[in-house]
Scaffold this motif. Sequence first.
Motif, PDB file in Angstrom:
ATOM      1  N   GLN A 101       0.844  -1.192   0.000  1.00 40.21           N
ATOM      2  CA  GLN A 101       0.000   0.000   0.000  1.00 40.21           C
ATOM      3  C   GLN A 101       0.881   1.244   0.000  1.00 40.21           C
ATOM      4  O   GLN A 101       1.705   1.426   0.891  1.00 40.21           O
ATOM      5  N   VAL A 102       0.699   2.088  -0.985  1.00 41.15           N
ATOM      6  CA  VAL A 102       1.504   3.304  -1.102  1.00 41.15           C
ATOM      7  C   VAL A 102       0.916   4.393  -0.216  1.00 41.15           C
ATOM      8  O   VAL A 102      -0.294   4.640  -0.240  1.00 41.15           O
ATOM      9  N   GLN A 103       1.770   5.009   0.548  1.00 42.82           N
ATOM     10  CA  GLN A 103       1.346   6.138   1.374  1.00 42.82           C
ATOM     11  C   GLN A 103       2.310   7.300   1.183  1.00 42.82           C
ATOM     12  O   GLN A 103       3.519   7.096   1.101  1.00 42.82           O
ATOM     13  N   LEU A 104       1.759   8.488   1.114  1.00 44.32           N
ATOM     14  CA  LEU A 104       2.530   9.719   1.006  1.00 44.32           C
ATOM     15  C   LEU A 104       2.093  10.644   2.135  1.00 44.32           C
ATOM     16  O   LEU A 104       0.884  10.836   2.347  1.00 44.32           O
ATOM     17  N   VAL A 105       3.062  11.197   2.843  1.00 42.38           N
ATOM     18  CA  VAL A 105       2.748  12.083   3.965  1.00 42.38           C
ATOM     19  C   VAL A 105       3.545  13.365   3.813  1.00 42.38           C
ATOM     20  O   VAL A 105       4.783  13.338   3.858  1.00 42.38           O
ATOM     21  N   GLU A 106       2.826  14.480   3.638  1.00 41.49           N
ATOM     22  CA  GLU A 106       3.466  15.790   3.530  1.00 41.49           C
ATOM     23  C   GLU A 106       3.562  16.456   4.895  1.00 41.49           C
ATOM     24  O   GLU A 106       2.737  16.216   5.773  1.00 41.49           O
ATOM     25  N   SER A 134       8.169  18.617   2.978  1.00 42.72           N
ATOM     26  CA  SER A 134       8.675  17.255   2.845  1.00 42.72           C
ATOM     27  C   SER A 134       7.536  16.323   2.480  1.00 42.72           C
ATOM     28  O   SER A 134       6.388  16.532   2.886  1.00 42.72           O
ATOM     29  N   CYS A 135       7.877  15.290   1.742  1.00 46.64           N
ATOM     30  CA  CYS A 135       6.911  14.247   1.385  1.00 46.64           C
ATOM     31  C   CYS A 135       7.608  12.910   1.585  1.00 46.64           C
ATOM     32  O   CYS A 135       8.554  12.587   0.852  1.00 46.64           O
ATOM     33  N   VAL A 136       7.140  12.162   2.582  1.00 49.05           N
ATOM     34  CA  VAL A 136       7.718  10.848   2.864  1.00 49.05           C
ATOM     35  C   VAL A 136       6.834   9.781   2.227  1.00 49.05           C
ATOM     36  O   VAL A 136       5.616   9.756   2.448  1.00 49.05           O
ATOM     37  N   ALA A 186      -1.853  28.101  -0.721  1.00 48.11           N
ATOM     38  CA  ALA A 186      -2.609  26.951  -1.223  1.00 48.11           C
ATOM     39  C   ALA A 186      -2.334  25.754  -0.316  1.00 48.11           C
ATOM     40  O   ALA A 186      -1.447  25.809   0.543  1.00 48.11           O
ATOM     41  N   VAL A 187      -3.087  24.687  -0.533  1.00 48.45           N
ATOM     42  CA  VAL A 187      -2.728  23.390   0.035  1.00 48.45           C
ATOM     43  C   VAL A 187      -1.792  22.715  -0.957  1.00 48.45           C
ATOM     44  O   VAL A 187      -2.116  22.622  -2.159  1.00 48.45           O
ATOM     45  N   TYR A 188      -0.656  22.281  -0.475  1.00 48.77           N
ATOM     46  CA  TYR A 188       0.350  21.639  -1.321  1.00 48.77           C
ATOM     47  C   TYR A 188       0.276  20.124  -1.134  1.00 48.77           C
ATOM     48  O   TYR A 188       0.260  19.625  -0.006  1.00 48.77           O
ATOM     49  N   TYR A 189       0.257  19.428  -2.267  1.00 56.09           N
ATOM     50  CA  TYR A 189       0.158  17.978  -2.278  1.00 56.09           C
ATOM     51  C   TYR A 189       1.351  17.370  -3.002  1.00 56.09           C
ATOM     52  O   TYR A 189       1.815  17.919  -4.009  1.00 56.09           O
ATOM     53  N   CYS A 190       1.797  16.214  -2.517  1.00 56.31           N
ATOM     54  CA  CYS A 190       2.737  15.453  -3.326  1.00 56.31           C
ATOM     55  C   CYS A 190       2.003  14.260  -3.925  1.00 56.31           C
ATOM     56  O   CYS A 190       1.066  13.717  -3.331  1.00 56.31           O
ATOM     57  N   GLY A 191       2.415  13.907  -5.112  1.00 59.50           N
ATOM     58  CA  GLY A 191       1.808  12.801  -5.828  1.00 59.50           C
ATOM     59  C   GLY A 191       2.872  11.878  -6.389  1.00 59.50           C
ATOM     60  O   GLY A 191       4.012  12.285  -6.615  1.00 59.50           O
ATOM     61  N   SER A 192       2.466  10.649  -6.637  1.00 57.21           N
ATOM     62  CA  SER A 192       3.368   9.643  -7.188  1.00 57.21           C
ATOM     63  C   SER A 192       2.695   8.960  -8.371  1.00 57.21           C
ATOM     64  O   SER A 192       1.514   8.622  -8.319  1.00 57.21           O
ATOM     65  N   ARG A 193       3.458   8.782  -9.433  1.00 62.92           N
ATOM     66  CA  ARG A 193       2.953   8.084 -10.629  1.00 62.92           C
ATOM     67  C   ARG A 193       3.413   6.637 -10.622  1.00 62.92           C
ATOM     68  O   ARG A 193       4.401   6.287  -9.993  1.00 62.92           O
ATOM     69  N   GLN A 201      -2.071  13.797   1.970  1.00 61.10           N
ATOM     70  CA  GLN A 201      -3.231  14.503   2.519  1.00 61.10           C
ATOM     71  C   GLN A 201      -3.134  16.006   2.331  1.00 61.10           C
ATOM     72  O   GLN A 201      -4.127  16.711   2.503  1.00 61.10           O
ATOM     73  N   GLY A 202      -1.966  16.491   1.984  1.00 65.48           N
ATOM     74  CA  GLY A 202      -1.760  17.915   1.749  1.00 65.48           C
ATOM     75  C   GLY A 202      -1.266  18.643   2.989  1.00 65.48           C
ATOM     76  O   GLY A 202      -1.485  18.220   4.123  1.00 65.48           O
ATOM     77  N   THR A 203      -0.589  19.756   2.755  1.00 58.88           N
ATOM     78  CA  THR A 203      -0.133  20.620   3.836  1.00 58.88           C
ATOM     79  C   THR A 203      -0.392  22.066   3.428  1.00 58.88           C
ATOM     80  O   THR A 203      -0.124  22.464   2.293  1.00 58.88           O
ATOM     81  N   GLN A 204      -0.956  22.841   4.365  1.00 59.54           N
ATOM     82  CA  GLN A 204      -1.370  24.211   4.058  1.00 59.54           C
ATOM     83  C   GLN A 204      -0.183  25.166   4.102  1.00 59.54           C
ATOM     84  O   GLN A 204       0.585  25.178   5.072  1.00 59.54           O
ATOM     85  N   VAL A 205      -0.051  25.953   3.069  1.00 61.08           N
ATOM     86  CA  VAL A 205       0.925  27.042   3.028  1.00 61.08           C
ATOM     87  C   VAL A 205       0.158  28.350   2.890  1.00 61.08           C
ATOM     88  O   VAL A 205      -0.637  28.513   1.958  1.00 61.08           O
ATOM     89  N   THR A 206       0.382  29.260   3.819  1.00 63.76           N
ATOM     90  CA  THR A 206      -0.276  30.563   3.786  1.00 63.76           C
ATOM     91  C   THR A 206       0.797  31.642   3.820  1.00 63.76           C
ATOM     92  O   THR A 206       1.630  31.657   4.725  1.00 63.76           O
ATOM     93  N   VAL A 207       0.764  32.521   2.830  1.00 66.81           N
ATOM     94  CA  VAL A 207       1.734  33.597   2.727  1.00 66.81           C
ATOM     95  C   VAL A 207       1.001  34.917   2.928  1.00 66.81           C
ATOM     96  O   VAL A 207       0.101  35.267   2.140  1.00 66.81           O
TER      97      VAL A 207
END
Length: 120
Positions: free
Chosen positions: A1-6, A21-23, A88-95, A112-118
Amino acid sequence: QVQLVESGGGLVQAGGSLRLSCVASGRTFSSYAMGWFRQAPGKEREFVAAMGSTSYADSVKGRFTVSRDNAKNTMYLQMSSLKPEDTAVYYCGSRSSSRISYYANEYDYWGQGTQVTVSS
């Protein structure tokens, strides 16, 4: 099962920096293309940067740097000279391919995404 955590998002003033970071787990990290996307409220998810062969959106070129540490199964996004429009909410993705893509619907797994606010 692939999991990505930002992680690494937060609130920063314009001109500041953040490192995301995206693990990844569940697959051989180095074999597949990975990407960063972002989604602002009311907008579609848009391409930011990718690794496989490194590529950047024009809006972040020269300000953002994507990198990866295969030993740690981790991809990074160093963001500098941040602007309010980077919020924005930043997401990492894997193909399931070694070729990068600029299209969110061509990525098979997402974090799941991580919020960046500037702030201005």
